[in-house]
Design a protein around this motif. Sequence first.
Motif, short mmCIF file in Angstrom:
data_model
loop_
_atom_site.label_atom_id
_atom_site.label_comp_id
_atom_site.label_asym_id
_atom_site.label_seq_id
_atom_site.Cartn_x
_atom_site.Cartn_y
_atom_site.Cartn_z
N TYR A 63 -4.79 5.13 2.48
CA TYR A 63 -4.06 4.40 3.51
C TYR A 63 -2.96 5.25 4.13
N LEU A 84 -8.91 -1.37 8.89
CA LEU A 84 -9.02 -1.90 7.52
C LEU A 84 -10.11 -2.97 7.45
N MET A 104 -8.35 -5.51 -1.12
CA MET A 104 -8.48 -4.36 -0.22
C MET A 104 -8.94 -3.15 -1.02
N MET A 157 -4.60 7.20 6.77
CA MET A 157 -4.90 6.34 7.93
C MET A 157 -3.64 6.08 8.74
N LYS A 170 0.83 -1.22 0.00
CA LYS A 170 0.00 0.00 0.00
C LYS A 170 0.86 1.26 0.00
N ASN A 214 -3.94 3.73 -1.96
CA ASN A 214 -2.67 4.08 -1.31
C ASN A 214 -2.75 5.43 -0.61
N ALA A 227 3.11 -0.91 7.41
CA ALA A 227 3.34 -1.52 6.09
C ALA A 227 2.66 -2.87 6.00
N ALA A 253 0.10 -4.23 7.96
CA ALA A 253 -1.32 -4.37 8.32
C ALA A 253 -2.22 -4.69 7.11
N PRO A 254 -2.04 -4.03 5.95
CA PRO A 254 -2.91 -4.37 4.81
C PRO A 254 -2.76 -5.82 4.35
N ALA A 285 -4.74 -7.88 6.75
CA ALA A 285 -6.17 -7.66 6.51
C ALA A 285 -6.62 -8.43 5.27
N ASP A 286 -5.80 -8.41 4.24
CA ASP A 286 -6.14 -9.08 2.99
C ASP A 286 -6.29 -10.60 3.21
#
Lengths: 339, 147
Positions: free
Chosen positions: B8, A247, B1, B11, A194, B5, A205, A207-208, A211-212
């Motif tokens: 995010y 997320l 997701m 966030m 991300k 970018n 960095a 966390a996404p 989550a995915d």
Amino acid sequence: MPKRIGRYTLRLENSPAILSYAAVAGKKEGLGPLGYEFDKIYEDTTAGESSWEKAESLMLRDALSRAIEKSGYTPGSINYVFAGDLLNQGIASTYGLRDLGIPFFGLYGACSNMSLSMTLASVYVESGAASLAACATSSHFCAAERQFRFPLEYGGQRTPTAQWTVTGAGALVLAEDGPGPFITRTTGGRIVDKGVRDMTNMGAAMAPAAADTIKNFFDDTGASPNDYDMILTGDLGLVGSRLLNELLKQEKLDIGERHRDCGILIFDCENQDVESGGSGCGCSAGVLCTHILNLLRDGGLSKILFCATGALMSPTSSQQGDSIPCIAHLVEICANRPQ
Amino acid sequence: MSVTNAEYKKMTEKASPPSKKIKNCVWAFCVGGFICSLGQALRTLFEYLGLSETEVAAAVSVSLIFIAAVLTGLKVFDKIARYAGAGTLVPITGFANAVVSPAIEFRQEGHIVGIGARMFGIAGPVIVFGTIASVLYGLILWIFRLV
């Protein structure tokens, strides 16, 4: 045989058993809230070796040897070992395991190594390709600092988002049958990036990616967070955990109170000077192969998701200004074999 | 997701606690100020001992570098620097630490490819750009003197 459900998930119908497990750690981890659960605490950062890298190899070998010993078998009976670490070319694993004579698959999933190795080893056992397979991983604060950041004695300031690489190793042995806990489903992670470039904010960095993978697992299986006692991530720390919750809420998944993070569990974040928490392969491996598996064995937990997370950058890619691609692999662990 | 970018990034900024800037500045001011005062005290001492102007300047720098190097070797410097930040980094003490810390760290790889090759890994850019800057300033000074 493993059965595919949805796009990302495998159901393991025979549910390989975690026959035994062990973890060792350094002094700082020993002073943390889970310190008393480790099989051995190394008071000296070099563990009596001449370098930190050698110390890490020693810890990995020690953790695996202890796990094998507890299983009642010898290294000669283990069909395969799946192992990896953070050092260049995976030298903690290769040097640590070279004398054991077990067929070796070297892995690199950064700090996701524990769940990565469990995902692969469990499929080997499930399919009958192995009757005994071992998983091991390690990290060392000093060895990681000098490879990824600055020399240990360099006078720099740590940012509040930074995480502390855990010194330690964890290992477990999987078998076709045994007292459990059991691995029932696995979800392989995708590489998720991300655009985070900050090497001192790895939780954000990663966390996404977590989550995915968690979302993919729930989409594939139709399960809900309420079906689990705990959803355990690897090393997101305080910052990453906050972001993971946000997320997943956007994806209409509330893991809230069920969520725990190994990076937060292993240290006393307020009093141990670790800023956002622990990180490293040894973080998730250390917490899983002590506290969590103990709870699953003693009845304190009955069903959990373990999702270790890894940041796949290198010092070179970071110096060239690239963002940090991340990954998370998930395994479902149950105290009892599903009927 | 579904998050982009850019979303995010926002966030992340919200979720990440900022550095304690005021506390860091106060620490840097106090420790940096102390180091400068120490430098001045050394200067007075060396003048009292009868050293010439150029000798005094060199002796003060050498003394501060020596102290920083010893504290780095004793594993104390990084503990002070964690609080002092720019207070220890900006004076010549930071430079000494940046040379000595990799020298200690990479001695495991031997004297040539370890200490020798890695010693200036952090301080190298300071030397390179410091030299370039001094050439530029010299050039400017030379042009002004011509006029």
